[in-house]
Design an enzyme around this catalytic site. Sequence first.
Site, PDB file in Angstrom:
ATOM      1  N   GLY A  70      -4.616  -7.704  -2.497  1.00 34.21           N
ATOM      2  CA  GLY A  70      -3.357  -8.543  -1.870  1.00 34.21           C
ATOM      3  C   GLY A  70      -4.327  -8.203  -0.207  1.00 34.21           C
ATOM      4  N   ASN A 151       5.461  -1.703   2.955  1.00 32.81           N
ATOM      5  CA  ASN A 151       5.128  -0.506   2.010  1.00 32.81           C
ATOM      6  C   ASN A 151       5.168   0.997   2.220  1.00 32.81           C
ATOM      7  OD1 ASN A 151       3.812  -2.226   4.090  1.00 32.81           O
ATOM      8  ND2 ASN A 151       2.231  -0.084   3.857  1.00 32.81           N
ATOM      9  N   GLN A 179       4.359  -5.067  -2.109  1.00 30.08           N
ATOM     10  CA  GLN A 179       4.808  -4.562  -3.398  1.00 30.08           C
ATOM     11  C   GLN A 179       6.372  -4.515  -3.105  1.00 30.08           C
ATOM     12  OE1 GLN A 179       4.723  -0.970  -2.487  1.00 30.08           O
ATOM     13  NE2 GLN A 179       2.837  -1.346  -1.468  1.00 30.08           N
ATOM     14  N   SER A 199      -0.853  -8.185  -5.526  1.00 31.33           N
ATOM     15  CA  SER A 199      -1.554  -7.138  -6.187  1.00 31.33           C
ATOM     16  C   SER A 199      -1.434  -5.995  -7.173  1.00 31.33           C
ATOM     17  CB  SER A 199      -2.588  -6.354  -4.425  1.00 31.33           C
ATOM     18  OG  SER A 199      -3.391  -5.348  -5.529  1.00 31.33           O
ATOM     19  N   HIS A 201      -2.350  -3.890  -8.837  1.00 23.61           N
ATOM     20  CA  HIS A 201      -2.483  -2.447  -9.183  1.00 23.61           C
ATOM     21  C   HIS A 201      -0.962  -2.076  -8.138  1.00 23.61           C
ATOM     22  CE1 HIS A 201      -3.467  -0.497  -4.689  1.00 23.61           C
ATOM     23  NE2 HIS A 201      -3.864  -1.818  -4.720  1.00 23.61           N
ATOM     24  N   THR A 237     -17.727 -15.642  -9.270  1.00 23.73           N
ATOM     25  CA  THR A 237     -17.431 -15.646 -10.839  1.00 23.73           C
ATOM     26  C   THR A 237     -16.256 -15.136 -11.235  1.00 23.73           C
ATOM     27  OG1 THR A 237     -19.595 -15.993 -11.246  1.00 23.73           O
ATOM     28  CG2 THR A 237     -17.928 -15.043 -13.095  1.00 23.73           C
ATOM     29  N   CYS A 324      -3.399   3.801   3.547  1.00 23.44           N
ATOM     30  CA  CYS A 324      -4.195   3.538   4.601  1.00 23.44           C
ATOM     31  C   CYS A 324      -4.121   4.033   6.042  1.00 23.44           C
ATOM     32  CB  CYS A 324      -4.051   1.836   4.217  1.00 23.44           C
ATOM     33  SG  CYS A 324      -3.582   0.800   3.343  1.00 23.44           S
TER      34      CYS A 324
HETATM   35  C1  LIG Z   1       2.218  -4.516   1.382  1.00 21.14           C
HETATM   36  C2  LIG Z   1       1.234  -4.551   1.457  1.00 21.14           C
HETATM   37  N1  LIG Z   1       0.102  -5.096   1.536  1.00 21.14           N
HETATM   38  C3  LIG Z   1      -1.638  -5.225   1.169  1.00 21.14           C
HETATM   39  C4  LIG Z   1      -1.866  -4.579   1.125  1.00 21.14           C
HETATM   40  C5  LIG Z   1      -3.266  -3.970  -0.072  1.00 21.14           C
HETATM   41  O1  LIG Z   1      -3.299  -4.457  -1.223  1.00 21.14           O
HETATM   42  P1  LIG Z   1      -4.502  -5.058  -1.960  1.00 21.14           P
HETATM   43  O2  LIG Z   1      -4.282  -3.423  -1.362  1.00 21.14           O
HETATM   44  O3  LIG Z   1      -5.026  -5.175  -3.047  1.00 21.14           O
HETATM   45  O4  LIG Z   1      -6.031  -4.889  -1.059  1.00 21.14           O
HETATM   46  C6  LIG Z   1      -0.591  -3.485   0.011  1.00 21.14           C
HETATM   47  C7  LIG Z   1      -1.334  -2.482  -0.154  1.00 21.14           C
HETATM   48  O5  LIG Z   1      -1.231  -0.933  -0.150  1.00 21.14           O
HETATM   49  C8  LIG Z   1       0.343  -2.879   0.393  1.00 21.14           C
HETATM   50  O6  LIG Z   1       1.408  -2.463   0.599  1.00 21.14           O
END
Ligand SMILES: Cc1ncc(COP(=O)(O)O)c(C=O)c1O
Length: 395
Positions: A70, A151, A179, A199, A201, A237, A324
Amino acid sequence: MYIYADNAATTKINPVAMDVMNKCMTEVYGNPSSLHSAGQKAAEVMQKAREDIAQVLGADFREIYFTSGGTEADNQAIYSAAAFGEKKGKKHIISSAIEHHAVLHTLQRLEKEGFEITLLDVGEDGIVRPEDVRQAIREDTALVTIMYANNEIGTLQPISEIAAICREKKVIFHTDAVQAVGHVPINVREQNIDMLSLSAHKFHGPRGIGVLYVRKGVPLFNLIEGGAQERGRRPGTENLPAIAGMAAALKEVVSHMAAAEEKVSSLRDILIEGLSKIPHARLNGDAKRRLPGNVNFCFEGIEGESLLLLLDNKGVAASSGSACTSGSLDPSHVLLALGLPHEVAHGSLRLSLSEENTKEEMYYIIDAVREVVEYLRDMSPVWEALEKGEKEHVI
Ligand SMILES: Cc1ncc(COP(=O)(O)O)c(C=O)c1O
């Protein structure tokens, strides 16, 4: 009892995705750019993944660019629109005060490079008003970027309305849907979305892989230089096992999304009801216009970090705001944007649920949070002052 309630940070890998990845690593090990049959087999698997993801989003497969996640997708979307805008003398970007740092910090860098950034406020409900977007758009606006779902507090933004305004005003619209994808229905074509980041995960796929969707006709500039992969727009790659795992995870979650939404949101509502009964507690963000699995509370007089550690001791994995920022002592910028005072914004608890959670777990969490909040308040001089009336309650 161990309860994982931190699915907004990351999710457990789906076993179907895991199998696909294993198979890719052991059997489809060619480089998709190679001309021999092993390479061509890898290219086929990649093409299928691209088509599957495009189909889920309502896009064409040529509009899908694989990224490392993301963060990279957000960066590329924003820098690209900024570079394109600059060529036309447009150096104004609109976003919101509650974006993820992948967006906010990218915008801060552009600001240092001479761009003007308008960050829209949200209401107390944590939702951006489409009319504010309309008002903020100028002749020199190069991009509007508003997240699909927050998030921290899970609020769902009125993306279709905002995107329609941008289309009408001929301004590129990007949404960070990291999200939201896999949790709520999204169709980029019907919703007039020009660019979208996702993203894997966050929907039970692997980490380190994501997608930037870019509508045909919207120009895309590279962040990095290299070979011809991703039509030259994202060289390097391709991480085929992760790409195939992401597509498998996405197909899997959307195959039963409506049922999952119903189940998870009913668990969410049990938690919201139970936690609201704790005195001087406050739900952050709109109660209904939020992700099915998101619960975010502030408890007056409580430090978020202590709450988390004590909950962890009771077997509950939660988070305070976003993973984060949890290493920093700054209060969450999202909670501050809701208008909460600093001391309250420090004490938030985010519980983010998945289909694997159960009702029993919700009742356990409610009891655990109530006990921990009481325990921490009993020890707190701030709480004593509040109780004696020497300080005023803000919640
Ligand atoms: C709203 C949002 N944007 C971007 C990201 C970043 O994504 P990634 O962890 O795949 O870099 C996150 C991850 O917590 C997110 O919640």
